[in-house]
Write an enzyme that holds these catalytic residues in place. Structure first.
Site, short mmCIF file in Angstrom:
data_model
loop_
_atom_site.label_atom_id
_atom_site.label_comp_id
_atom_site.label_asym_id
_atom_site.label_seq_id
_atom_site.Cartn_x
_atom_site.Cartn_y
_atom_site.Cartn_z
N GLU A 189 6.58 -7.62 34.24
CA GLU A 189 6.44 -8.95 34.84
C GLU A 189 6.30 -9.93 33.68
O GLU A 189 5.33 -9.86 32.92
CB GLU A 189 5.21 -9.01 35.74
CG GLU A 189 5.02 -10.37 36.39
CD GLU A 189 3.67 -10.50 37.07
OE1 GLU A 189 3.05 -11.58 36.93
OE2 GLU A 189 3.22 -9.53 37.70
N CYS A 231 -0.10 -16.08 37.36
CA CYS A 231 1.34 -15.89 37.19
C CYS A 231 2.14 -16.54 38.31
O CYS A 231 3.35 -16.76 38.15
CB CYS A 231 1.66 -14.40 37.11
SG CYS A 231 0.98 -13.42 38.47
#
Length: 509
Positions: free
Chosen positions: A245, A282
């Site tokens: 990620e 995020c």
């Protein structure tokens, strides 16, 4: 040459707290990985695995006060947030224990011979097996949920794989404490402590991804760091899966009708989402497409009022603070960019939240304004004011892959009037999670969750949150014509383990 010391640092002051460990040498990484590989057989029993995961959650809760204190000292995220994150981590471990016990993740399929099929079908039996030792690279912004005992570790262990964690330098002391808790939990079920390894150091992270016994890796962090590891994983003599990620802008589109209906509520909600955790999530909304005109002005005023009331906060480390200050300064210096609330230094060790506005027309073509389409980690967002739907679509068409994409619709649009369905179709290729009339911060741990997205949000199509995260660490194997007595118990006709399966085309529960 002596190994470099690993220090725990207080982000509130920038001063070292204590020396925690030494950076691992190549020899030490090799020793840890080989020990983990040798321990893999102790995870073969699903009953043991499930019990281990539940005990790990119990022991983390037993040590809650000490762990939260250590996490706050290294992250400055505060006890309220950290207690909640630890609770999420324990819930996640227990959820994977339930998945292990159910057994559906093994994907058992049994087809008996069919001579009349074209072509004829032999006896075929398929299920999934663990990959091997998994390398996990901890994230800075979630010291519990995406670190030593986080989702990558929990899902890899649930799949039956030992794990070696590369500790994040922002919370090395906490990493050591959590690793000890998990190792003690393993010992309670006769599983060697080596089933969970821990190493420190940048070079150790590179040695880990290159080690021939590492079978897969999970990463949460920056595009630059993640891409370097992804390339290293692909360049090995035997390439391995790398589930990274890397970064996400998380665009938000506010329709003109939605802004006219509830501009003030949208502005306030945006402020809360973009400043949550000092903007270090995020899934922070980093780009908002809002209409020009009176309704958009109301939204910006509401956002201005709410962000102005936000207190300065501490970022996870001073390097991130420096990058944030440089990033917002460069963005604010572009012609035509305005700062209704200027983001920047809130003090010697803190940062203040703010946001920038820009005409959306500046973002519709390649050029210097592409910087505004890149993630800036910290409490800042960009509000791009569009003149019409075509201009908004032109900006969306230029965006890279994201973890999330959000649209705020009016009540009528949500009921099927106007372009609601068309907008959802435009957002779907951009992200792994598409939201309507909500905010992306807050990622529920649930079976239907997907936390991933097209590159550069992630390097694979998998999720790192939710039950299906376990699938990353498995591979399918089919057995053809194998006598019943030689088959694994999972694939025998009698189904001695009571597993969900597809038996001659029929789904059995």
């Amino acid at each position: 040459m002596a190994a470099a010391p690993v220090w725990s640092v207080d982000p509130r002051t920038g001063k070292p707290r204590e020396q925690v460990a030494d950076e691992a040498t190549a020899h030490e990484v090799d020793t840890v990985v080989r020990a983990a590989h040798d321990a893999r057989g102790f995870l073969a029993d699903r009953t043991v695995r499930a019990a281990f995961l539940r005990t790990a959650a119990d022991r983390l809760e037993d040590a809650k006060d000490r762990l939260v204190e250590a996490a706050d000292a290294e992250s400055a995220l505060g006890p309220v947030r950290l207690n909640s994150e630890l609770a999420r981590t324990c819930y996640q471990l227990r959820a994977f224990a339930g998945i292990v016990e159910e057994g559906a993740f093994l994907d058992v399929v049994i087809d008996h011979p069919d001579a009349d099929a074209t072509p004829p079908v032999p006896d075929l039996r398929r299920y999934k097996v663990p990959l091997g030792v998994v390398a996990v690279y901890s994230a800075s912004n979630f010291p519990f949920a995406f670190s030593v005992a986080g989702g990558d570790t929990a899902s890899a262990l649930a799949a039956g794989n030992p794990v070696v964690v590369k500790a994040h330098p922002d919370h090395p002391a906490l990493s050591e404490l959590v690793a000890k808790v998990l190792r003690r939990a393993a010992a309670e079920h006769g599983v060697p402590a080596d089933v969970l390894g821990l190493v420190h150091g940048f070079e150790a992270g590179l040695e880990l991804i290159r080690h021939p016994l590492i079978a897969a890796a999970g990463f949460t962090g920056s595009v630059r760091g993640g891409r370097a590891l992804f390339d290293a994983a692909a360049a090995r003599p035997v390439p391995i899966p790398f589930h990274g990620e890397l970064g996400s802008l998380n665009p938000v589109l506010v329709t003109e009708a939605a802004a006219a209906e509830r501009a003030e509520a949208i502005g306030t909600g945006l402020a809360g989402s973009m400043t949550l955790g000092t903007g270090q999530f995020c899934v922070k909304p980093g780009l908002v497409l809002a209409p020009s005109g009176a309704s958009g002005d109301r939204l910006v005023k509401s956002l201005t009022d709410a962000v102005s009331d936000t207190e300065a906060g501490v970022l996870l480390d001073h390097r991130m603070r420096d990058n944030f200050l440089a990033g917002v300064t460069e963005r604010a210096g572009l012609p035509g960019v305005e700062s209704p609330v200027t983001p920047g230094a809130g003090g010697e060790h803190t940062v203040s939240a703010g946001f920038l506005t820009v005409p959306a027309a500046h973002l519709t073509a390649e050029g210097a304004y592409d910087l505004l389409l890149e993630e800036c980690f910290g409490p800042v967002t960009v509000v791009a004011r569009y003149e019409d739907d075509a201009e908004a679509r032109a900006v969306l068409a230029r965006l890279p892959g994201n973890l999330t994409a959000t649209v705020h619709l009016s009540a009528g649009e949500a009921a099927g009037e106007g372009r609601g369905a068309e907008i959802l179709a435009e957002l779907t290729p951009l992200a792994g999670r598409v939201l309507v009339n909500g905010w992306p911060t807050g990622v529920a741990v649930a079976p239907a969750q997907h936390h991933g997205g097209p590159y550069p949000a992630t390097t694979s199509t998998s999720t790192s949150v939710g039950g299906t995260a376990v699938e990353r660490w498995l591979r399918p194997v089919a057995y053809q014509g194998v006598p019943e007595a030689l088959l694994p118990p999972e694939l025998r006709d009698a189904n001695p383990l009571g597993l969900p399966r597809r038996f001659d085309g029929v789904l059995e529960r």
